[in-house]
Scaffold this motif. Structure first.
Motif, PDB file in Angstrom:
ATOM      1  N   ARG A 293      50.122  46.407  53.411  1.00  0.00           N
ATOM      2  CA  ARG A 293      50.977  47.222  52.313  1.00  0.00           C
ATOM      3  C   ARG A 293      50.518  47.124  50.947  1.00  0.00           C
ATOM      4  O   ARG A 293      51.036  47.718  50.245  1.00  0.00           O
ATOM      5  CB  ARG A 293      52.432  46.583  52.621  1.00  0.00           C
ATOM      6  CG  ARG A 293      52.989  47.165  53.984  1.00  0.00           C
ATOM      7  CD  ARG A 293      54.399  46.518  53.921  1.00  0.00           C
ATOM      8  NE  ARG A 293      55.222  47.022  55.400  1.00  0.00           N
ATOM      9  CZ  ARG A 293      56.405  46.508  55.487  1.00  0.00           C
ATOM     10  NH1 ARG A 293      57.082  45.833  54.623  1.00  0.00           N
ATOM     11  NH2 ARG A 293      56.900  46.814  56.708  1.00  0.00           N
ATOM     12  N   THR A 294      49.632  45.983  50.864  1.00  0.00           N
ATOM     13  CA  THR A 294      49.448  45.752  49.188  1.00  0.00           C
ATOM     14  C   THR A 294      47.793  46.058  49.176  1.00  0.00           C
ATOM     15  O   THR A 294      47.385  45.595  48.202  1.00  0.00           O
ATOM     16  CB  THR A 294      49.713  44.408  49.026  1.00  0.00           C
ATOM     17  OG1 THR A 294      48.629  43.713  50.141  1.00  0.00           O
ATOM     18  CG2 THR A 294      51.073  43.949  49.166  1.00  0.00           C
ATOM     19  N   PHE A 295      47.447  47.014  49.788  1.00  0.00           N
ATOM     20  CA  PHE A 295      46.010  47.545  49.679  1.00  0.00           C
ATOM     21  C   PHE A 295      45.597  47.739  47.997  1.00  0.00           C
ATOM     22  O   PHE A 295      44.374  47.332  47.702  1.00  0.00           O
ATOM     23  CB  PHE A 295      45.590  48.778  50.402  1.00  0.00           C
ATOM     24  CG  PHE A 295      44.189  49.065  50.392  1.00  0.00           C
ATOM     25  CD1 PHE A 295      44.057  50.490  49.936  1.00  0.00           C
ATOM     26  CD2 PHE A 295      43.023  48.369  51.010  1.00  0.00           C
ATOM     27  CE1 PHE A 295      42.835  51.074  49.723  1.00  0.00           C
ATOM     28  CE2 PHE A 295      42.009  48.856  50.843  1.00  0.00           C
ATOM     29  CZ  PHE A 295      41.782  50.303  50.229  1.00  0.00           C
ATOM     30  N   SER A 296      46.532  48.569  47.623  1.00  0.00           N
ATOM     31  CA  SER A 296      46.184  49.006  46.123  1.00  0.00           C
ATOM     32  C   SER A 296      46.157  47.783  45.019  1.00  0.00           C
ATOM     33  O   SER A 296      45.619  47.801  43.966  1.00  0.00           O
ATOM     34  CB  SER A 296      47.207  50.076  45.543  1.00  0.00           C
ATOM     35  OG  SER A 296      48.315  49.292  45.671  1.00  0.00           O
ATOM     36  N   SER A 297      46.532  46.413  45.925  1.00  0.00           N
ATOM     37  CA  SER A 297      46.358  45.282  44.683  1.00  0.00           C
ATOM     38  C   SER A 297      45.273  44.812  44.752  1.00  0.00           C
ATOM     39  O   SER A 297      44.860  43.789  43.970  1.00  0.00           O
ATOM     40  CB  SER A 297      47.379  44.507  45.030  1.00  0.00           C
ATOM     41  OG  SER A 297      47.387  43.940  46.153  1.00  0.00           O
ATOM     42  N   TYR A 298      44.187  45.117  45.549  1.00  0.00           N
ATOM     43  CA  TYR A 298      42.992  44.540  45.834  1.00  0.00           C
ATOM     44  C   TYR A 298      41.726  45.242  45.097  1.00  0.00           C
ATOM     45  O   TYR A 298      41.718  46.471  45.453  1.00  0.00           O
ATOM     46  CB  TYR A 298      42.654  44.437  47.450  1.00  0.00           C
ATOM     47  CG  TYR A 298      43.510  43.382  48.162  1.00  0.00           C
ATOM     48  CD1 TYR A 298      44.566  43.690  48.749  1.00  0.00           C
ATOM     49  CD2 TYR A 298      43.322  41.821  47.926  1.00  0.00           C
ATOM     50  CE1 TYR A 298      45.446  42.733  49.368  1.00  0.00           C
ATOM     51  CE2 TYR A 298      43.957  40.884  48.489  1.00  0.00           C
ATOM     52  CZ  TYR A 298      45.035  41.384  49.232  1.00  0.00           C
ATOM     53  OH  TYR A 298      45.956  40.461  49.905  1.00  0.00           O
ATOM     54  N   VAL A 299      40.932  44.547  44.565  1.00  0.00           N
ATOM     55  CA  VAL A 299      39.667  44.958  44.350  1.00  0.00           C
ATOM     56  C   VAL A 299      38.611  45.219  45.759  1.00  0.00           C
ATOM     57  O   VAL A 299      38.814  44.112  46.507  1.00  0.00           O
ATOM     58  CB  VAL A 299      38.899  44.209  43.235  1.00  0.00           C
ATOM     59  CG1 VAL A 299      37.436  44.422  43.160  1.00  0.00           C
ATOM     60  CG2 VAL A 299      39.740  43.944  41.903  1.00  0.00           C
ATOM     61  N   MET A 300      38.260  46.078  45.616  1.00  0.00           N
ATOM     62  CA  MET A 300      37.323  46.396  46.948  1.00  0.00           C
ATOM     63  C   MET A 300      35.831  46.233  46.628  1.00  0.00           C
ATOM     64  O   MET A 300      35.450  47.046  45.652  1.00  0.00           O
ATOM     65  CB  MET A 300      37.769  47.747  47.728  1.00  0.00           C
ATOM     66  CG  MET A 300      39.309  47.518  48.139  1.00  0.00           C
ATOM     67  SD  MET A 300      39.595  46.215  49.470  1.00  0.00           S
ATOM     68  CE  MET A 300      38.675  46.791  50.652  1.00  0.00           C
ATOM     69  N   GLY A 301      35.285  45.645  47.596  1.00  0.00           N
ATOM     70  CA  GLY A 301      33.902  45.755  47.403  1.00  0.00           C
ATOM     71  C   GLY A 301      33.035  46.281  48.598  1.00  0.00           C
ATOM     72  O   GLY A 301      33.474  46.019  49.664  1.00  0.00           O
ATOM     73  N   TRP A 302      31.872  46.593  48.382  1.00  0.00           N
ATOM     74  CA  TRP A 302      30.724  46.636  49.714  1.00  0.00           C
ATOM     75  C   TRP A 302      29.728  45.792  49.222  1.00  0.00           C
ATOM     76  O   TRP A 302      29.058  45.815  48.078  1.00  0.00           O
ATOM     77  CB  TRP A 302      30.117  47.991  49.632  1.00  0.00           C
ATOM     78  CG  TRP A 302      31.145  49.238  50.030  1.00  0.00           C
ATOM     79  CD1 TRP A 302      32.092  49.841  49.495  1.00  0.00           C
ATOM     80  CD2 TRP A 302      31.498  49.376  51.602  1.00  0.00           C
ATOM     81  NE1 TRP A 302      32.804  50.471  50.185  1.00  0.00           N
ATOM     82  CE2 TRP A 302      32.569  50.449  51.708  1.00  0.00           C
ATOM     83  CE3 TRP A 302      30.765  49.268  52.742  1.00  0.00           C
ATOM     84  CZ2 TRP A 302      32.779  50.913  52.869  1.00  0.00           C
ATOM     85  CZ3 TRP A 302      31.217  49.406  53.865  1.00  0.00           C
ATOM     86  CH2 TRP A 302      32.328  50.433  54.077  1.00  0.00           C
TER      87      TRP A 302
END
Length: 123
Positions: A27-36
């Protein structure tokens, strides 16, 4: 905790395009920086692109700047990597990852990882 799963890899010709997707649980996806990241055979895993939690800011490795675009949809808990003008040297297993630090390019700055998806660029 976040669980990640990549899709969209495959075989493409030099100069072609491919779009990778990564689906995240939690539920907290938007709180994470995402990287490839990506890892070619015999090489270390390297940073490719990152995006802020809101999706408003992105950063790239110099080798892909101008060819790859990272984006995210927080409503769908997904992050994507649009890859254009692909080169043979882009061949690798691509991983998405979640972390807390915007601008991070090091593996140790990302806490959660997907299983990877293979991208092969044939000349």
């Amino acid at each position: 905790q976040v669980q990640l799963g990549e899709s969209g890899g495959g075989l493409v010709q030099t100069g072609g395009s491919l779009r990778l997707s990564c689906a995240a649980s939690g539920r907290t996806f938007s709180s994470y920086v995402m990287g490839w990241f990506r890892q070619a055979p015999g090489k270390e895993r390297e940073f490719v692109a990152g995006i802020s939690g809101s999706g408003g800011m992105a950063y790239y490795a110099e080798s892909v700047e101008g060819r790859f675009t990272i984006s995210r949809d927080n409503a769908k808990n997904t992050v994507s990597l649009q890859m254009n003008s692909l080169k043979a040297e882009d061949t690798a297993v691509y991983y998405c990852a979640a972390g807390q630090r915007f601008g991070a390019r090091r593996i140790e700055n990302y806490n959660y990882w997907g299983q990877g998806t293979q991208v092969t660029v044939a000349s």
